[in-house]
Design a protein around this motif. Structure first.
Motif, mmCIF file in Angstrom:
data_model
loop_
_atom_site.group_PDB
_atom_site.id
_atom_site.type_symbol
_atom_site.label_atom_id
_atom_site.label_comp_id
_atom_site.label_asym_id
_atom_site.label_seq_id
_atom_site.Cartn_x
_atom_site.Cartn_y
_atom_site.Cartn_z
ATOM 1 N N ALA A 222 -2.682 -11.146 4.178
ATOM 2 C CA ALA A 222 -2.647 -12.522 3.674
ATOM 3 C C ALA A 222 -2.404 -13.447 4.861
ATOM 4 O O ALA A 222 -1.782 -13.052 5.848
ATOM 5 C CB ALA A 222 -1.521 -12.678 2.657
ATOM 6 N N GLY B 203 0.789 -1.226 0.000
ATOM 7 C CA GLY B 203 0.000 0.000 0.000
ATOM 8 C C GLY B 203 0.826 1.283 0.000
ATOM 9 O O GLY B 203 0.291 2.358 -0.252
ATOM 10 N N HIS C 8 0.939 -13.532 6.329
ATOM 11 C CA HIS C 8 1.334 -12.361 7.118
ATOM 12 C C HIS C 8 0.691 -12.441 8.506
ATOM 13 O O HIS C 8 1.359 -12.270 9.523
ATOM 14 C CB HIS C 8 0.941 -11.059 6.416
ATOM 15 C CG HIS C 8 1.497 -9.848 7.111
ATOM 16 N ND1 HIS C 8 2.798 -9.434 6.954
ATOM 17 C CD2 HIS C 8 0.941 -9.003 8.014
ATOM 18 C CE1 HIS C 8 3.017 -8.381 7.719
ATOM 19 N NE2 HIS C 8 1.909 -8.098 8.375
HETATM 20 C C1 LIG Z 1 4.847 -19.834 1.072
HETATM 21 C C2 LIG Z 1 4.521 -18.376 1.272
HETATM 22 C C3 LIG Z 1 5.049 -17.718 2.379
HETATM 23 C C4 LIG Z 1 4.763 -16.360 2.594
HETATM 24 N N1 LIG Z 1 5.280 -15.752 3.702
HETATM 25 C C5 LIG Z 1 4.949 -14.456 3.944
HETATM 26 C C6 LIG Z 1 5.410 -13.788 5.120
HETATM 27 O O1 LIG Z 1 6.164 -14.335 5.929
HETATM 28 N N2 LIG Z 1 5.040 -12.516 5.326
HETATM 29 C C7 LIG Z 1 4.223 -11.842 4.461
HETATM 30 O O2 LIG Z 1 3.909 -10.674 4.729
HETATM 31 N N3 LIG Z 1 3.787 -12.436 3.338
HETATM 32 C C8 LIG Z 1 4.131 -13.714 3.055
HETATM 33 N N4 LIG Z 1 3.692 -14.295 1.904
HETATM 34 C C9 LIG Z 1 3.033 -13.449 0.887
HETATM 35 C C10 LIG Z 1 1.580 -13.197 1.159
HETATM 36 O O3 LIG Z 1 0.818 -14.244 0.603
HETATM 37 C C11 LIG Z 1 1.134 -11.879 0.509
HETATM 38 O O4 LIG Z 1 1.423 -11.924 -0.863
HETATM 39 C C12 LIG Z 1 1.798 -10.637 1.098
HETATM 40 O O5 LIG Z 1 1.740 -10.667 2.507
HETATM 41 C C13 LIG Z 1 1.093 -9.412 0.597
HETATM 42 O O6 LIG Z 1 1.760 -8.248 1.016
HETATM 43 P P1 LIG Z 1 1.005 -6.876 1.143
HETATM 44 O O7 LIG Z 1 -0.119 -7.014 2.084
HETATM 45 O O8 LIG Z 1 2.036 -5.863 1.458
HETATM 46 O O9 LIG Z 1 0.531 -6.577 -0.347
HETATM 47 P P2 LIG Z 1 -0.892 -6.650 -1.024
HETATM 48 O O10 LIG Z 1 -1.541 -7.952 -0.823
HETATM 49 O O11 LIG Z 1 -0.674 -6.161 -2.393
HETATM 50 O O12 LIG Z 1 -1.741 -5.620 -0.187
HETATM 51 C C14 LIG Z 1 -1.595 -4.239 -0.236
HETATM 52 C C15 LIG Z 1 -2.743 -3.642 0.558
HETATM 53 O O13 LIG Z 1 -2.595 -2.251 0.650
HETATM 54 C C16 LIG Z 1 -3.828 -1.616 0.446
HETATM 55 N N5 LIG Z 1 -3.502 -0.282 -0.082
HETATM 56 C C17 LIG Z 1 -3.103 0.075 -1.324
HETATM 57 N N6 LIG Z 1 -2.822 1.395 -1.366
HETATM 58 C C18 LIG Z 1 -3.043 1.886 -0.135
HETATM 59 C C19 LIG Z 1 -2.899 3.170 0.454
HETATM 60 N N7 LIG Z 1 -2.462 4.229 -0.233
HETATM 61 N N8 LIG Z 1 -3.233 3.324 1.756
HETATM 62 C C20 LIG Z 1 -3.679 2.264 2.485
HETATM 63 N N9 LIG Z 1 -3.815 1.016 1.987
HETATM 64 C C21 LIG Z 1 -3.475 0.824 0.690
HETATM 65 C C22 LIG Z 1 -4.576 -2.513 -0.482
HETATM 66 O O14 LIG Z 1 -5.966 -2.355 -0.272
HETATM 67 C C23 LIG Z 1 -4.107 -3.892 -0.035
HETATM 68 O O15 LIG Z 1 -4.944 -4.422 0.960
HETATM 69 C C24 LIG Z 1 3.957 -15.646 1.671
HETATM 70 C C25 LIG Z 1 3.435 -16.323 0.564
HETATM 71 C C26 LIG Z 1 3.699 -17.662 0.352
HETATM 72 C C27 LIG Z 1 3.121 -18.344 -0.838
#
Ligand SMILES: Cc1cc2nc3c(=O)[nH]c(=O)nc-3n(C[C@H](O)[C@H](O)[C@H](O)COP(=O)(O)OP(=O)(O)OC[C@H]3O[C@@H](n4cnc5c(N)ncnc54)[C@H](O)[C@@H]3O)c2cc1C
Lengths: 266, 368
Positions: B314, B252, B317
């Protein structure tokens, strides 16, 4: 010289996960992938093959469809595959699995120059146990969390990654090494590889083939024999008690700060 | 053919393998000793720490301060730096000799190398990366009532079951599984760092802790690997696990990463000082280094305050942060799963909301 790479087909847990009534994973309904760390293990083996021309054998224990994964790895550059498959092996925990794989590797033969590569851990169980347990059963030295490998004849220098740095470990073949994603970038399949992969041999080892292996204790394999059992499995409840704070950015921020202060959180 | 490990009635006491690096005890040691104390009390057993190293007698009694009744020390120059071969041989000899019922090991890069090797040698089961442990069935059922959706019917459980019940996330946190090892001893488990709560240190207990020096028998033939060097990371790693306040950023903030990180830092300061963490996206994109990642493949944290800025939540996380005491989430999407675990949620843009949060929190603090 021969390199064995132990690989596993795993459900893709990044998407939706389907759970059966009894709390086990509904594997049939999920897409499968090659376990990510095992791709790095395969690449590590293929790099040595590039340099020495050695034989690379990919080994998996799993149901018959896992053969497709072996073919994919052969298309990547491996020479042959071994599928360890049998009803008797199903439901094995890591202890049981490693006994069976160790038995199969023993059956295939491990020479003085040989190396066994594994991925650090599989994403379905995240245990990181099978590699070291195979090493113990085969009485091979092990190096886990390999982030860099230098090979000079029968001596390997391995950078073993730790939480707070790394250590360099020297080990001689035969040995077992578990690989992490920092080790390398797995190569792509080539068209030539794909065309040729169906002609390369895949050996199937079933219970009959392995039942006399001294490394396999028949009372500790499969679902019944495994030392560890699932006592209960469950889905964590949703917490669902969130307090949403409405309003403009200013209003919400102000209300939040007030609540935090009132509850002595700040 | 019989295995010694099958004679389960011969096995007693709860053991914790205590890891030292550079001659220093590790935080996981204190966490595991604290948890081990609870298990030993449930079982009416002794809690024993096992310490391998060189010249480590002086640090052993500190373990008593967290609850160990006794520490067994294996002291030898060959044990100064961890090697699989030496540690496996010494620990397995000790287990075979003294027969503990339970053996806990920290799920670190050392513990996860050592424990499986030992389990295979000792012919017993091992459960990886546990996040919850029970022996007493009543306590386990309480845990199930609190942490699962299943209807708990005590009639269906053997209430006098004394197996160690080892609970861990499986399939990327989509499922929780409780594992037992009923036929073999010791019951072995690696335990996730940062999950078990460290108890208060008690000097009187440290002073009363019994120390036993145990002879080491190692020969050249036992050692097949050689450690050439141990290198500490040059940059300082962030201490997410020990932090009281964590402000994490996710995808985000992608529209202005520098600003997003600066806001997170400022919010940390406003909340009384803490550290910045991130989702995997934030780490994969290179906005933060690896050691900042929270989640299944990063760190498990339970700070007093966890703030998630632009993190979807997710399952991987959430697995690393949902046990934080207070969770504040800011996200533009009101349906983001992060709100399922949050204490307070604000639907809004990080870049609009966070500057106001900083101001208002400072104002509240100033007014106190
Ligand atoms: C085997 C495996 C292990 C994993 N291990 C981990 C782990 O240890 N830790 C981890 O974190 N992930 C892990 N993941 C990845 C996880 O599945 C997600 O892909 C990841 O956590 C997503 O990161 P995110 O929330 O930053 O991004 P996104 O899912 O892209 O979410 C971004 C969020 O920000 C919001 N947003 C966008 N712009 C703004 C703004 N300006 N202001 C406020 N909100 C906004 C959106 O609505 C969205 O909800 C793993 C995946 C797998 C397959």
């Amino acid at each position: 010289m021969r390199i064995y790479v132990c690989v596993k087909q795993v459900p893709d847990t990044s998407g939706k996960v389907a759970v059966n009534e009894n709390g086990t994973l509904n594997r049939a309904s999920m897409a499968t992938i090659i376990n990510p760390d095992d791709m790095n293990a395969t690449e590590a083996a293929l790099k040595i093959k590039d340099a020495t021309g050695c034989q690379v054998t990919v080994v998996t224990m799993g149901p018959p469809p896992a053969k497709a994964m072996l073919q994919e790895l052969i298309a990547m550059g491996a020479d042959d595959g071994v599928l360890i498959s049998g009803r008797e092996f199903g439901g094995s925990d890591t202890f049981a699995t490693s006994q069976i794989i160790a038995g199969a590797l023993h059956n295939l033969g491990i020479g003085e120059d040989d190396i066994v590569f594994c991925g650090r851990q599989a994403i379905d169980g995240d245990t990181a146990q099978v590699g070291p347990q195979i090493a113990e059963k085969l009485n091979l030295p092990q190096v886990t969390y390999a982030g860099d490998i230098e090979k000079d004849g029968n001596t390997l220098k391995i950078k073993r990654l730790l939480e707070d740095g790394y250590m360099t470990v020297e080990v001689k073949t035969p040995c077992l090494i578990t690989c992490v994603k920092e080790l390398n970038t797995p190569r792509y399949l080539t068209v030539k590889g794909i065309l040729e992969c169906y002609d390369k041999p895949i050996t199937v080892l079933d219970y009959e083939a392995l039942k006399d292996e001294p490394l396999i204790d028949k009372t500790t394999i499969g679902l019944k024999g495994s030392p560890t059992n699932i006592f209960k499995s469950f889905t964590p409840p949703q917490k669902g008690s969130v307090e949403m704070i409405p309003g403009t950015a200013q209003e919400a921020a102000s209300a939040l700060a007030e609540k935090l202060a009132k509850k002595h959180i700040i | 053919m019989g295995f010694q490990s099958e004679n389960i009635e011969e096995y007693h006491d709860i053991w914790v393998f205590c890891e030292q690096r550079d001659g220093k005890l590790q935080n996981t040691d204190f966490e595991l000793i604290s948890e081990g104390r609870k298990l030993a009390d449930e079982r009416g057993a002794k809690l024993v720490g096992v310490l391998l190293g060189s010249d480590v007698k002086g640090i052993a009694s500190e373990l008593g301060g967290y609850g160990a009744d006794k520490v067994i020390i294996c002291d030898d120059p060959a044990l100064k730096v961890y090697t699989t071969d030496a540690y496996t041989k010494v620990l397995c000899d000790l287990v075979n000799d003294k027969k503990p019922e339970v053996l806990l090991v920290g799920a670190t890069t050392i513990g996860r190398d050592l424990a499986p090797r030992c389990a295979a040698k000792l012919h017993t089961g091992l459960t990886a990366d546990c996040t919850h442990l029970d022996i007493d069935m009543d306590k386990y059922l309480d845990f199930l009532r609190e942490s699962s959706t299943i209807e708990v019917d005590p009639e269906k459980f053997k209430m006098d079951d004394t197996n160690l019940k080892m609970t861990r996330p499986a399939f990327g946190g989509h499922l929780m599984a409780t594992i037992i090892c009923p036929r073999f001893r010791p019951c072995m488990s690696t335990v996730r760092p940062g999950v078990m709560k460290k108890s208060e240190f008690d000097q009187a207990k440290a002073d009363a802790c019994e120390l036993e020096m145990y002879p080491v028998s190692l020969s050249e033939d036992d050692l097949k690997t050689k450690v050439l060097e141990v290198v500490k990371a040059t940059k300082k790693m962030v201490d997410l696990v020990g932090a009281d306040v964590i402000v994490s950023v996710g995808n985000g903030i992608s529209s202005d990463v520098q600003k997003g990180l600066a806001l997170a830092e400022e919010l940390c300061d406003a909340l009384g000082g803490g550290v910045v963490g991130g989702s995997r996206v934030a780490v994969d994109e290179g906005w933060l280094s690896d050691d900042h990642q929270v989640g299944q493949t990063g760190k498990t944290v339970h700070p007093k305050i966890y703030v998630a800025l632009g993190i979807s939540g997710a399952i991987q996380h959430k697995a690393g942060m949902q046990d934080s005491e207070v969770i504040i989430a800011v996200n533009t999407n009101d349906a983001a799963p992060i709100f399922e675990v949050a204490t307070y949620g604000i639907v809004g843009n990080v870049f609009d909301v966070v500057p106001k949060m900083i101001e208002e929190i400072k104002a509240q603090k100033a007014a106190k």
